[in-house]
Scaffold this motif. Structure first.
Motif, PDB file in Angstrom:
ATOM      1  N   ILE A  38       2.368  -0.321 -13.373  1.00 35.00           N
ATOM      2  CA  ILE A  38       2.242  -1.556 -12.598  1.00 35.00           C
ATOM      3  C   ILE A  38       0.827  -2.076 -12.780  1.00 35.00           C
ATOM      4  O   ILE A  38      -0.136  -1.424 -12.360  1.00 35.00           O
ATOM      5  N   LEU A  41      -2.149  -4.736  -8.205  1.00 36.82           N
ATOM      6  CA  LEU A  41      -1.607  -4.200  -6.954  1.00 36.82           C
ATOM      7  C   LEU A  41      -1.857  -5.174  -5.798  1.00 36.82           C
ATOM      8  O   LEU A  41      -2.205  -4.774  -4.697  1.00 36.82           O
ATOM      9  N   ALA A  49       5.541  -1.955  -6.147  1.00 43.37           N
ATOM     10  CA  ALA A  49       5.215  -0.536  -5.993  1.00 43.37           C
ATOM     11  C   ALA A  49       5.969   0.082  -4.819  1.00 43.37           C
ATOM     12  O   ALA A  49       6.496   1.205  -4.921  1.00 43.37           O
ATOM     13  N   LEU A  60       4.714   6.609 -11.015  1.00 48.12           N
ATOM     14  CA  LEU A  60       4.153   5.264 -10.986  1.00 48.12           C
ATOM     15  C   LEU A  60       2.696   5.309 -11.417  1.00 48.12           C
ATOM     16  O   LEU A  60       1.886   6.023 -10.818  1.00 48.12           O
ATOM     17  N   LEU A  62      -0.622   3.207 -11.614  1.00 45.61           N
ATOM     18  CA  LEU A  62      -1.130   2.078 -10.833  1.00 45.61           C
ATOM     19  C   LEU A  62      -2.456   1.605 -11.404  1.00 45.61           C
ATOM     20  O   LEU A  62      -3.424   2.370 -11.449  1.00 45.61           O
TER      21      LEU A  62
END
Length: 254
Positions: A38, A41, A49, A60, A62
């Motif tokens: 991802i 954020l 998320a 995940l 980030l």
């Protein structure tokens, strides 16, 4: 090596989506084996998320170099007032670990340059672009084309949103550059033009849904289609998008 199984806690946690014939146990296992990057954020990355962690995506990754600011909290719902001044990645890790401790979280605190972006994309199965600027979107798209990794791209500003899926594994799929070329260089950001919070929540939720469809293998992803959202009139419109054979990014990719 034996196939990983879902324990009793996982079966209960994910029971409502396992009940769907399109997902079932096999789809849930696919999600648990999946790795997702991802990028960003903020307003889009927050619902992305949260929903992917809640759905049981196994890992995940980030990526965000920014810290939480008071002005973020109107729309970046993963963060709260206690997170002001904290790295968005660290704030996200705290929230996501509390939501679902079964999910593995990998942090990228620094801005991703060409080498680190290529490595980050190569390490996952799918990428979600939740950034808010054209140069990052172009770089993420190029890295996904080079690594042949599907990209779920979303954007929202003012009262308008858009969403599409670019999948280099599909020979008919366009890429982000096919659609936008160099034409978005003067694009405004939310800090300049404004945005309503529920709109980014809507686009991010749809991004998460597209990711789940690709990872678990159900439904019809938005490949070759651009979804346009008019929040002011509560209208959705879909445009067909073709691959550009002369595209400077994917034109010669097989």
């Amino acid at each position: 090596m034996s196939e990983p199984m879902l324990d009793d806690d996982a079966l209960l946690r994910y029971s409502r989506q396992i009940l769907l014939k399109q997902i079932d146990i096999e789809g849930q296992l696919r999600l648990s084996r999946s790795r997702v990057l991802i990028v960003g954020l903020g307003g889009l990355g927050s619902p992305v998320a949260l929903y992917l962690a809640a759905a049981g995506v196994g890992e995940l990754h980030l990526a965000d170099f920014d810290t939480v600011d008071l002005s973020n909290l109107q729309r970046q719902v993963m963060h709260d007032s206690a997170s002001i001044g904290v790295s968005k990645v660290d704030s996200a890790i705290t929230r996501l670990a509390a939501l679902n401790p079964q999910v593995q979280l990998v942090a990228h605190h620094q801005a991703l340059d060409s080498d680190s972006l290529a490595a980050a994309v190569a390490a996952v199965d799918l990428v979600l672009d939740c950034s808010d600027n054209f140069s990052t979107r172009e770089a993420v798209n190029a890295a996904c084309v080079a690594a042949r990794k599907p990209l779920v791209s979303g954007a929202a500003i003012r009262l308008e949103g858009q969403l599409s899926v670019f999948d280099p594994r599909n020979p008919d799929s366009p890429c982000y550059h096919c659609l936008y070329g160099h034409g978005s260089e003067a694009e405004l950001t939310c800090s300049e033009a404004g945005v309503v919070g529920p709109l980014v929540g809507l686009v991010g939720s749809l991004q998460a849904l597209e990711a789940l469809k690709l990872l678990a293998g159900f439904g019809e992803p938005l490949v070759g289609r651009l979804l346009l959202i008019d929040a002011l009139g509560s209208r959705f419109r879909e445009l067909r998008v073709k691959r550009d054979p002369a595209c400077g990014v994917c034109g010669h990719a097989q």
